[in-house]
Design a protein around this motif. Structure first.
Motif, short mmCIF file in Angstrom:
data_model
loop_
_atom_site.label_atom_id
_atom_site.label_comp_id
_atom_site.label_asym_id
_atom_site.label_seq_id
_atom_site.Cartn_x
_atom_site.Cartn_y
_atom_site.Cartn_z
N ARG A 31 0.36 -2.56 8.27
CA ARG A 31 0.90 -2.19 9.29
C ARG A 31 -0.34 -2.16 10.74
O ARG A 31 0.04 -1.97 11.75
N GLU A 89 12.66 -1.50 6.12
CA GLU A 89 12.14 -0.75 7.24
C GLU A 89 12.46 0.97 7.45
O GLU A 89 11.76 1.37 7.92
N ALA A 146 4.44 1.53 14.93
CA ALA A 146 5.25 0.49 14.09
C ALA A 146 6.16 1.47 13.73
O ALA A 146 7.32 1.15 13.35
N GLN A 149 9.23 2.22 15.96
CA GLN A 149 10.01 1.21 16.26
C GLN A 149 10.88 0.89 15.01
O GLN A 149 12.02 0.68 15.22
N ASP A 150 10.42 0.95 13.92
CA ASP A 150 11.16 1.26 12.64
C ASP A 150 12.27 2.28 12.66
O ASP A 150 13.41 1.80 12.42
#
Length: 241
Positions: A31, A89, A146, A149-150
Motif C-alpha cells: 500500500r 479490501e 488507502a 478509501q477502502d
C-alpha cells in the motif's frame, strides 16, 4: 467488577475479534511507497490509560487493562487470512491490527493492549487499542489514505470470512472520514445469529497509525462510533504532544 471476571471478558473479546489465538498465512497488498526507515521508538505511552479512558468516555476509572504487547511486526495479530475474506479490501475495517493489513508496510514498532470496564453486573464497555509506527510520515499518510478509501468503499457492505465449514459475516455501516480519522460501526455475525455493534476507528499522526476498537456491551453508546473516534483522537494527541 471482580478482576477474574474482567479478565475472562478480555480473553473472550480477544477470540471474538479474530485477533489473538489463530496464526494463519496471508499475503498483504503493498500500500505504501518505499521509505527510509526512521528510528524505532516505543509506543506504549501512546496507548490510553484507565484514567484517560474514564475522562474521554465519561465512565468510572475502574476498568481492567490487559497485558501490554509491544515489539515489531511479529506482534501484529494474525487472525485473518486475506484469502478467506470477501471483499478483501474490507479486512481493515472489520478486524483490528491485523498482519494481513499492515504486513506489506515497513512496520518499525507496535504496541497494543485490551481493556474492559463495568460493574459487578458485567462490563459496560470493552476495547482494544493499538499503535503502529511505520518507516516515515509519508508512508503513514499513504497507508491511511488507502485505508480510508477502502473503508469508504466498504460502507454498507457485508464482508464474509470463511474458515473451512465455518463462516462469519460482518456488516459495515456508518463510515465517516475526516483528515486524520476514519471510523465505522461493524457487526460480526457468526452463522445465522445477530451480533453486537463494534465501533472501529483508524487514525494517523506523523509516522504512526492508531487502531481502535470499542465494544459497547450495554448498548448505551450503540449509535455511531463516537467513543472509538474520541479514543483515537486522544492517542493522536499523545503522538503529537
Amino acid at each position: 467488577m471482580r478482576a477474574p471476571r474482567l479478565a475472562s471478558v478480555l480473553a473472550g473479546a480477544c477470540v471474538l475479534a479474530a485477533g489473538c489465538t489463530t496464526t494463519v498465512d496471508g499475503t498483504a497488498v503493498d500500500r505504501a511507497p518505499a521509505a527510509v526507515s526512521g528510528p524505532v521508538r516505543a509506543l506504549d505511552a501512546v496507548l490510553p490509560t484507565a484514567d484517560e479512558l474514564s475522562s474521554v468516555l465519561g465512565i468510572a476509572p475502574t476498568g481492567l487493562m490487559g497485558q501490554l504487547v509491544a515489539g515489531g511486526a511479529d506482534t501484529l495479530l494474525r487472525g485473518v487470512d486475506r484469502a478467506e475474506a470477501t471483499p478483501v479490501e474490507c479486512v481493515s475495517t472489520t478486524y483490528r491490527l491485523q498482519q494481513a493489513v499492515y504486513g506489506a508496510s515497513s512496520v518499525r514498532s507496535v504496541a497494543s493492549r485490551s481493556w474492559a470496564a463495568g460493574s459487578v453486573d458485567g462490563p459496560a464497555l470493552s476495547g482494544f487499542f493499538g499503535a503502529v509506527q511505520l518507516a516515515s510520515p509519508a508512508e503513514a499518510q499513504a497507508f491511511f489514505a488507502a485505508a480510508a478509501q477502502d473503508w469508504r468503499e466498504c460502507d454498507g457492505q457485508t464482508m464474509r470470512l470463511r474458515r473451512g465449514s465455518a463462516s462469519e459475516r460482518s456488516r459495515i455501516t456508518e463510515v465517516r472520514v475526516d483528515e486524520r480519522v476514519v471510523s465505522a460501526v461493524v457487526v460480526h455475525e457468526a452463522g445465522q445469529g445477530s451480533g453486537m455493534p463494534i465501533q472501529r476507528a483508524l487514525g494517523v499522526a506523523g509516522d504512526s497509525i492508531v487502531d481502535v476498537e470499542i465494544t459497547d456491551i450495554a448498548g448505551a453508546r450503540s449509535a455511531g462510533a463516537g467513543a472509538a473516534v474520541d479514543v483515537a483522537a486522544l492517542m493522536l494527541e499523545k503522538l503529537t504532544g
